[in-house]
Design an enzyme around this catalytic site. Structure first.
Site, PDB file in Angstrom:
ATOM      1  N   CYS A 197       1.199  -1.240   0.065  1.00 55.68           N
ATOM      2  CA  CYS A 197      -0.070   0.108  -0.149  1.00 55.68           C
ATOM      3  C   CYS A 197       0.807   0.775   0.385  1.00 55.68           C
ATOM      4  CB  CYS A 197      -0.646   0.032   1.196  1.00 55.68           C
ATOM      5  SG  CYS A 197       0.288   0.430   2.751  1.00 55.68           S
TER       6      CYS A 197
ATOM      7  N   CYS B 212      -2.857  -2.497   9.002  1.00 55.37           N
ATOM      8  CA  CYS B 212      -2.607  -1.681   9.056  1.00 55.37           C
ATOM      9  C   CYS B 212      -1.841  -1.626  11.004  1.00 55.37           C
ATOM     10  CB  CYS B 212      -3.230  -1.028   8.343  1.00 55.37           C
ATOM     11  SG  CYS B 212      -4.256  -1.254   7.102  1.00 55.37           S
TER      12      CYS B 212
HETATM   13 FE1  FES Z   1      -1.931   0.207   4.613  1.00 52.11          FE
HETATM   14 FE2  FES Z   1      -3.267   1.216   5.748  1.00 52.11          FE
HETATM   15  S1  FES Z   1      -3.902   0.608   3.676  1.00 52.11           S
HETATM   16  S2  FES Z   1      -1.312   0.824   6.339  1.00 52.11           S
END
Ligand code: FES
Length: 147
Positions: free
Chosen positions: A35, A104
């Site tokens: 991400c 996360c």
């Molecule tokens: Fe990657 Fe939350 S989407 S840390």
């Protein structure tokens, strides 16, 4: 119905312990390659106790809420206690995260361990890699080619 608990929203909107510690005793920076989110954790240590913890997170709301909650959970604790903090405990303290947001909270566990390992390294204190399971995991994932 919201995907996120009231606690997640609270810590996202009013994150605790945001910022930088000037002259920290340890700093840990971790990221999630998928991400692209990054979390940086600063610690101040006195007599083996985390007397101050701050963070900067360039990431999603769940990452911000997780880092905020993690700093609250380890502040005032010993380094050994802080190393036992798991991402599941952070997520539980936030009254849960959606399954696809659990990674996360992993960043928070990793950032805490990275900051403590950096403290040991920069202060010449011997340590055991086994005390940093989150960091060893991360390497395995990065190196793995999924065969
Ligand atoms: Fe990657 Fe939350 S989407 S840390």
């Amino acid at each position: 119905m919201s995907l996120y608990s009231a606690k997640v929203m609270d810590h996202f909107r009013n994150p605790r312990n945001v910022g930088v510690i000037e002259d920290p005793d340890g700093v840990g920076e971790v990221g999630n390659a998928k991400c692209g989110d990054i979390m940086k954790m600063y610690i101040k240590v006195e007599n083996g106790i985390l007397v101050d913890v701050k963070f900067e997170t360039f990431g999603c709301g769940s990452a911000i809420a997780s880092s905020s909650m993690a700093t609250e959970m380890i502040k005032g604790k010993t380094l050994q206690e802080a190393l036992l903090l798991t991402n599941q405990a952070v997520a539980e303290a936030l009254d849960g995260l959606p399954a696809y947001k659990m990674h996360c909270s992993v960043l928070a566990e990793e950032a805490v361990q990275a900051a403590i390992r950096n403290y040991y390294e920069t202060h010449g204190i011997p340590y055991d890699e086994k005390d940093f399971p989150a960091l060893n995991h991360g390497h395995g994932e990065e190196d793995g080619d999924g065969e």
